[in-house]
Design a protein around this motif. Structure first.
Motif: not given
Length: 66
Positions: A55, A57-63
Motif C-alpha cells: 500500500d 509503495t502504491n501511494i501517489e504524491v502530487h505537488e
C-alpha cells in the motif's frame, strides 16, 4: 510398547502412573498449541506487513499548485 489395556491387565501401571501419563500428555498438548499460536501470529504479521508495504509503495504524491 504395550497398549493401555495390556498395562492394566498386566498390572504394569497403577492409577498414579496413569495420571502422571495423562498429565504429561496434556503438557505436550499445551506446548503444541503454543507453537501453533506462534506460527499463526507470525503468518498474520507477515501478511499484514506485505499488505502495508504494498500500500505504501502504491501511494501517489502530487505537488500542490498555489
Amino acid at each position: 510398547g504395550a497398549t493401555m489395556m495390556q498395562e492394566i491387565e498386566g498390572q504394569e501401571k497403577d492409577l498414579d502412573r496413569f495420571l502422571v501419563d495423562v498429565q504429561e500428555e496434556l503438557m505436550d498438548a499445551l506446548l503444541y498449541i503454543e507453537a501453533a499460536r506462534r506460527c499463526l501470529t507470525d503468518e498474520i504479521e507477515e501478511v499484514a506487513y506485505k499488505r502495508f508495504t504494498s500500500d505504501v509503495t502504491n501511494i501517489e504524491v502530487h505537488e500542490e499548485v498555489l
